[in-house]
Design a protein around this motif. Sequence first.
Motif, PDB file in Angstrom:
ATOM      1  N   VAL A   1      -0.098  24.298 -33.856  1.00 27.11           N
ATOM      2  CA  VAL A   1       0.281  23.383 -34.924  1.00 27.11           C
ATOM      3  C   VAL A   1       0.575  24.175 -36.176  1.00 27.11           C
ATOM      4  O   VAL A   1      -0.254  24.971 -36.627  1.00 27.11           O
ATOM      5  N   GLU A   2       1.743  23.932 -36.776  1.00 29.44           N
ATOM      6  CA  GLU A   2       2.209  24.669 -37.941  1.00 29.44           C
ATOM      7  C   GLU A   2       2.156  23.816 -39.195  1.00 29.44           C
ATOM      8  O   GLU A   2       2.371  22.601 -39.153  1.00 29.44           O
ATOM      9  N   PHE A   3       1.906  24.469 -40.320  1.00 35.59           N
ATOM     10  CA  PHE A   3       1.929  23.843 -41.636  1.00 35.59           C
ATOM     11  C   PHE A   3       2.559  24.798 -42.625  1.00 35.59           C
ATOM     12  O   PHE A   3       2.587  26.006 -42.411  1.00 35.59           O
ATOM     13  N   GLY A   4       3.043  24.275 -43.725  1.00 36.64           N
ATOM     14  CA  GLY A   4       3.429  25.106 -44.849  1.00 36.64           C
ATOM     15  C   GLY A   4       4.903  25.185 -45.166  1.00 36.64           C
ATOM     16  O   GLY A   4       5.275  25.824 -46.158  1.00 36.64           O
ATOM     17  N   GLY A   5       5.758  24.577 -44.368  1.00 33.94           N
ATOM     18  CA  GLY A   5       7.174  24.619 -44.656  1.00 33.94           C
ATOM     19  C   GLY A   5       7.521  23.845 -45.913  1.00 33.94           C
ATOM     20  O   GLY A   5       6.752  23.019 -46.397  1.00 33.94           O
TER      21      GLY A   5
ATOM     22  N   CYS B   1      -0.463  28.681 -38.636  1.00 33.06           N
ATOM     23  CA  CYS B   1      -0.363  28.235 -37.253  1.00 33.06           C
ATOM     24  C   CYS B   1      -1.763  28.214 -36.673  1.00 33.06           C
ATOM     25  O   CYS B   1      -2.377  29.271 -36.499  1.00 33.06           O
ATOM     26  N   THR B   2      -2.273  27.034 -36.386  1.00 28.47           N
ATOM     27  CA  THR B   2      -3.592  26.889 -35.796  1.00 28.47           C
ATOM     28  C   THR B   2      -3.441  26.607 -34.310  1.00 28.47           C
ATOM     29  O   THR B   2      -2.685  25.722 -33.908  1.00 28.47           O
TER      30      THR B   2
ATOM     31  N   THR C   1      -6.452  30.715 -36.484  1.00 29.84           N
ATOM     32  CA  THR C   1      -5.269  30.488 -37.295  1.00 29.84           C
ATOM     33  C   THR C   1      -4.571  31.801 -37.619  1.00 29.84           C
ATOM     34  O   THR C   1      -5.220  32.787 -37.960  1.00 29.84           O
ATOM     35  N   VAL C   2      -3.256  31.785 -37.515  1.00 26.59           N
ATOM     36  CA  VAL C   2      -2.401  32.889 -37.918  1.00 26.59           C
ATOM     37  C   VAL C   2      -1.552  32.439 -39.093  1.00 26.59           C
ATOM     38  O   VAL C   2      -1.101  31.289 -39.141  1.00 26.59           O
TER      39      VAL C   2
ATOM     40  N   CYS D   1       5.811  29.048 -34.610  1.00 24.30           N
ATOM     41  CA  CYS D   1       4.865  29.998 -34.051  1.00 24.30           C
ATOM     42  C   CYS D   1       4.830  29.821 -32.541  1.00 24.30           C
ATOM     43  O   CYS D   1       5.141  28.757 -32.007  1.00 24.30           O
ATOM     44  N   ALA D   2       4.472  30.885 -31.867  1.00 27.50           N
ATOM     45  CA  ALA D   2       4.501  30.900 -30.417  1.00 27.50           C
ATOM     46  C   ALA D   2       3.486  31.908 -29.914  1.00 27.50           C
ATOM     47  O   ALA D   2       3.076  32.805 -30.649  1.00 27.50           O
ATOM     48  N   THR D   3       3.086  31.772 -28.677  1.00 27.71           N
ATOM     49  CA  THR D   3       2.126  32.709 -28.106  1.00 27.71           C
ATOM     50  C   THR D   3       2.678  33.341 -26.836  1.00 27.71           C
ATOM     51  O   THR D   3       3.339  32.691 -26.020  1.00 27.71           O
TER      52      THR D   3
END
Length: 127
Positions: A5-9, A22-23, A80-81, A98-100
Motif C-alpha cells: 500500500v502506497e501513500f504520499g503522491g 510503501c507499507t 515500510t519503505v 512500489c513492488a517486491t
Amino acid sequence: QVHLVEFGGGQVQPGGSLTLSCTVSGFHLSSRSIAWFRQAPGKGREGISCISTGEPDGNTAYVDSVKGRFTISGDNAKNTVYLQMNSLKPEDTAVYYCATGLSCSGAYYERAWVDYWGQGTQVTVSA
C-alpha cells in the motif's frame, strides 16, 4: 496474503520535494527486496530504485536518472519503505509504484523482476 500500500503522491513544483511510503504485509520486509517503479504518460513502467533491508548496510540501488536526488530507505519494524524525492523535475511526473522481488542484485528495474505490485500513486511536478 501479500499486499503493498502506497501513500504520499501529489503535486509539487519543480525543485521541490516529496516523500512516498510503501507499507507491506504478508511477508517480512527484510526477507525480500522492495523496488520503486514509475510510469509516465505514454511510456513504459521503469524501475528506479531498490532496497534490501535484510542485507548488511541496507543494500540500496538507483538508476542514473534519480541517483543523487532520490533516497530509498526502510523501517523493518514498520514494514515500510520510503522514497524521498528531492530536486524534482517535470520529467519525474509519473505514477509511482512500489513492488517486491527477490533481490536488488537482480534486474530490479525490469517488470519481470516483480512478484507483487502496489496500487500506484500519482506524482505531478509542475509549476
